[in-house]
Design an enzyme around this catalytic site. Structure first.
Site, PDB file in Angstrom:
ATOM      1  NE  ARG A 106      -4.029   1.749   0.978  1.00 25.06           N
ATOM      2  CZ  ARG A 106      -5.031   2.284   0.180  1.00 25.06           C
ATOM      3  NH1 ARG A 106      -5.037   1.837  -0.921  1.00 25.06           N
ATOM      4  NH2 ARG A 106      -6.159   2.962   0.656  1.00 25.06           N
ATOM      5  CB  THR A 382      -9.289  -0.696  -7.254  1.00 31.28           C
ATOM      6  OG1 THR A 382      -9.298   0.472  -6.380  1.00 31.28           O
ATOM      7  CG2 THR A 382      -8.801  -1.944  -6.500  1.00 31.28           C
ATOM      8  CB  THR A 400      -6.203   0.759  -6.008  1.00 33.07           C
ATOM      9  OG1 THR A 400      -7.104   1.705  -6.254  1.00 33.07           O
ATOM     10  CG2 THR A 400      -5.467   1.178  -4.673  1.00 33.07           C
ATOM     11  CG  ASN A 402      -8.738   6.079  -4.467  1.00 32.47           C
ATOM     12  OD1 ASN A 402      -9.471   5.163  -4.341  1.00 32.47           O
ATOM     13  ND2 ASN A 402      -8.805   7.022  -3.967  1.00 32.47           N
ATOM     14  CG  ASP A 424      -8.539   5.083  -0.077  1.00 31.76           C
ATOM     15  OD1 ASP A 424      -9.733   5.528  -0.475  1.00 31.76           O
ATOM     16  OD2 ASP A 424      -7.984   4.281  -0.704  1.00 31.76           O
ATOM     17  CB  SER A 453      -6.959  -0.262   1.572  1.00 29.03           C
ATOM     18  OG  SER A 453      -7.503  -0.715   0.455  1.00 29.03           O
ATOM     19  CB  SER A 454     -12.521  -1.143   1.110  1.00 27.91           C
ATOM     20  OG  SER A 454     -12.780   0.053   1.750  1.00 27.91           O
ATOM     21  N   GLY A 474     -13.708  -1.437  -6.430  1.00 24.04           N
ATOM     22  CA  GLY A 474     -15.049  -0.970  -6.006  1.00 24.04           C
ATOM     23  C   GLY A 474     -15.227  -0.123  -4.786  1.00 24.04           C
ATOM     24  N   GLY A 475     -13.823   0.318  -4.263  1.00 31.24           N
ATOM     25  CA  GLY A 475     -14.118   1.088  -3.040  1.00 31.24           C
ATOM     26  C   GLY A 475     -14.542   0.487  -2.195  1.00 31.24           C
TER      27      GLY A 475
HETATM   28  O1  DON Z   1      -8.055   1.034  -1.290  1.00 32.23           O
HETATM   29  C1  DON Z   1      -9.246   1.137  -1.159  1.00 32.23           C
HETATM   30  O2  DON Z   1      -9.950   0.876  -0.767  1.00 32.23           O
HETATM   31  C2  DON Z   1      -9.455   2.247  -2.619  1.00 32.23           C
HETATM   32  N1  DON Z   1      -8.336   2.885  -2.899  1.00 32.23           N
HETATM   33  C3  DON Z   1      -9.949   1.448  -3.683  1.00 32.23           C
HETATM   34  C4  DON Z   1     -10.311   2.037  -4.990  1.00 32.23           C
HETATM   35  C5  DON Z   1     -11.148   1.313  -6.010  1.00 32.23           C
HETATM   36  O3  DON Z   1     -11.564   0.103  -5.843  1.00 32.23           O
HETATM   37  C6  DON Z   1     -11.640   2.106  -7.031  1.00 32.23           C
HETATM   38  N2  DON Z   1     -12.147   1.304  -8.046  1.00 32.23           N
HETATM   39  N3  DON Z   1     -13.226   1.144  -8.465  1.00 32.23           N
END
Ligand code: DON
Length: 571
Positions: A106, A382, A400, A402, A424, A453-454, A474-475
């Protein structure tokens, strides 16, 4: 399901030398396979060319980690919207002998970052500052991650073999899919706004399907990484180019930040769901903690009897999500900086107790839910891809920058996009980030800290054998997407591809909505949920899962998400 996009000529294309012609009659499109059944190895990723690179590494004798490294570098070229060397991610590994590992690559906050860096003098969040341009970027971790994964696990033992396919794709170019052309067109304005030197992604006429994208600067950066390893990115010319880019755009990442960056091996989280072992990512991702919490929260419910997408099963899952995301907002952050009560949060008894006020007839308003009191014992756009090799080693990687194309800034002369993962962090307690997630002290900005992060790369095993490799972008919806995949297969008896293709729902405590994909739940279920007091919010796609299931007879089923150009292939 098998979806053919025109004819399959891309395998031939990969073997050909540079073809500098833009769109031309030779362009025949990609063959995108959404499901593959093979015995010896499987790769599922967001782009057919990256999947193919991974399969070729497996066929050349590489193991699943070798293939994953090659896929990560290939995605940095052929999937610039999210694939990266300018971002970070997580790798979860389960070797065939049952040993497990987790690599945290990360991004980190630069040394000059500080808690209120995105606030104005009145203490209000400055809109967009953590999202676009130089200040939005954390110190990238992907290259050090790949080098560390190679050093510890490579079977092929030749780094150049893993990165050369990416160099070729950058140098010779690759043909855009229709979706990629449209994505690039929609980002033109942002590229112009956030770059002082125009990157190759910017051009006067609209991008079209089949256009050849050549990334010469990126090829040179990849060559430096091939020849010098981590120093090829964190030192020398690449570091000079990043430092110059920061100077031009008033960013704060320094050569020292780059030198200091280290990916870190962590103990993966392991939990039990019914008869299955779940191996997943610890902080700095919240994903693994939250996934285990969600599974433990619904374990006492007869999910199989309730049935897939029934009002009862969706209700139970949403109420679990509401409670778990309330905990996430309070307790989750980088364990190197904040004492996250991981053991308390992932204790099955704690999560059972959190569901004690579950009302089978009604939605619980989020305002009536706050974080729980886990035992205080401290432990310290991501993309996801899944790989299994012929020995049964499995790798699950989510990586990612992001947002789509990260902070939209390309390092001039180095050809790669920087991330906007600084968003984030919690810029200010209680103020939502781009995914509507809120946080507080646990996820405040500090120099050298990793933003929460998620991402939830995960592997499931049963009776000591590999069962599933799964993850998603997908955040905030990543965690609930992975949750649904596991419940679909374990409780509802769905095939991997049926689960990946099925529609998804999501709740994250605040805002107090059930997010749904269009045409997702049966109308009777939607009606049932409304009557229970839920507010339904139809949105776009939720997640993009690339997963592999190992059937009892040893067959590997690769399932690529139909929501993108994702492609499954094995041998
Ligand atoms: O680390 C995370 O949780 C976010 N930066 C993820 C971003 C993400 O999944 C965007 N994609 N669709």
């Amino acid at each position: 399901m098998k979806r053919r996009l025109l004819l399959s000529f891309w395998l031939i294309f990969l073997a050909l030398p540079a073809c500098k012609q833009a769109t031309g009659p030779s362009w025949q499109g990609y063959a995108i396979e959404k499901v593959a059944h093979n015995r010896d190895g499987m790769v599922v990723s967001a782009h057919p060319l990256a999947t193919q690179v991974g399969v070729e590494v497996l066929q050349a004798g590489g193991n699943a980690v070798d293939a994953a490294i090659a896929v990560q570098f290939a995605l940095a070229v052929v999937y610039p919207v999210a694939g990266n060397i300018g971002g970070g991610g997580f790798m979860v590994i389960r070797m065939a002998d049952g040993t497990t590992d987790a690599l945290d690559f990360r991004e980190k906050a630069p040394g000059a970052a500080f808690r209120d860096m995105y606030l104005d003098s009145s203490g209000a969040v400055i809109p967009g500052l953590s999202l676009g341009g130089h200040l939005a970027s954390g110190v990238p971790g992907s290259v050090d991650g790949m080098v560390k994964a190679f050093e510890k696990y490579s079977k092929i033992k030749d780094f150049s073999k893993l990165i050369q396919p990416a160099i070729n794709l950058a140098d010779h170019g690759f043909h855009l899919t229709d979706r990629q052309a449209k994505n690039l067109n929609s980002a033109q304005e942002s590229f112009v706004k956030y770059n002082t030197t125009m990157p190759v992604f910017v051009r006067d006429s609209a991008w079209q399907e089949g256009d050849l994208l050549i990334q010469a600067d990126l090829a040179q950066t990849l060559i430096r990484i091939r020849d010098q390893g981590r120093e090829g990115f964190y030192g020398g010319k690449t570091a000079d180019l990043i430092a110059a880019e920061m100077e031009a755009g008033h960013g704060i990442i320094t050569r020292q930040d780059l030198q200091d960056y280290q990916a870190i091996w962590r103990q993966p989280l392991q939990g039990q769901y019914r008869d299955y072992d779940v191996i997943t990512m610890p902080p700095s991702s919240s994903g693994g903690v939250a996934l285990l919490q969600l599974l433990e929260s619904v374990e006492d419910f007869p999910m199989a009897d309730y049935g897939f997408h029934s009002t009862a099963s969706v209700h139970a899952m949403i109420e679990a999500e509401r409670r778990v995301y309330a905990d996430r907002a309070k307790y989750l952050g980088d364990t190197d900086f904040y004492p996250v009560p991981i053991e308390g949060l992932t204790d099955p008894a704690y999560n059972r107790a959190r569901m004690a006020d579950f009302d089978p007839e009604h939605a619980t308003p989020s305002d009536a839910i706050s974080e729980g009191q886990p035992a205080a014992k401290e432990s310290e756009q991501t993309t996801h891809f899944s790989v299994v090799d012929s020995d049964g080693n499995a790798v699950s990687v989510t990586t990612t920058i992001n947002g789509g194309y990260g902070c939209k800034t390309v390092v001039a002369g180095a050809g790669f996009l920087l991330n906007n993962d600084m968003d984030d962090f919690s810029s200010k307690p209680g103020v939502p980030n781009m995914f509507g997630l809120i946080g507080g002290e646990a996820n405040s900005i500090q120099p050298g800290k990793r933003m929460l992060s998620s991402m939830t790369p995960s592997i499931v095993a049963k009776d000591g054998e590999l069962f599933m490799v799964v993850g998603s972008p997908g955040g905030s919806t990543i965690i609930t997407s992975v949750f649904q995949m596991i419940v679909d297969v374990v409780d509802f008896g769905m095939t991997m591809d049926a689960s990946v293709q099925s529609s998804r729902f999501h709740h994250q405590w605040k805002p107090d909505y059930v997010f749904l994909e269009p045409d997702s739940l049966p109308s009777a279920t939607m009606q049932g949920l409304r009557e229970m007091g839920y507010e339904l919010n139809i949105r776009g796609h939720i997640g993009r899962v690339d997963a592999i299931l190992r059937q009892p007879d040893g067959t590997l089923v690769g399932a690529a998400d139909p929501r993108g150009d994702d492609h499954a292939a094995g041998y």
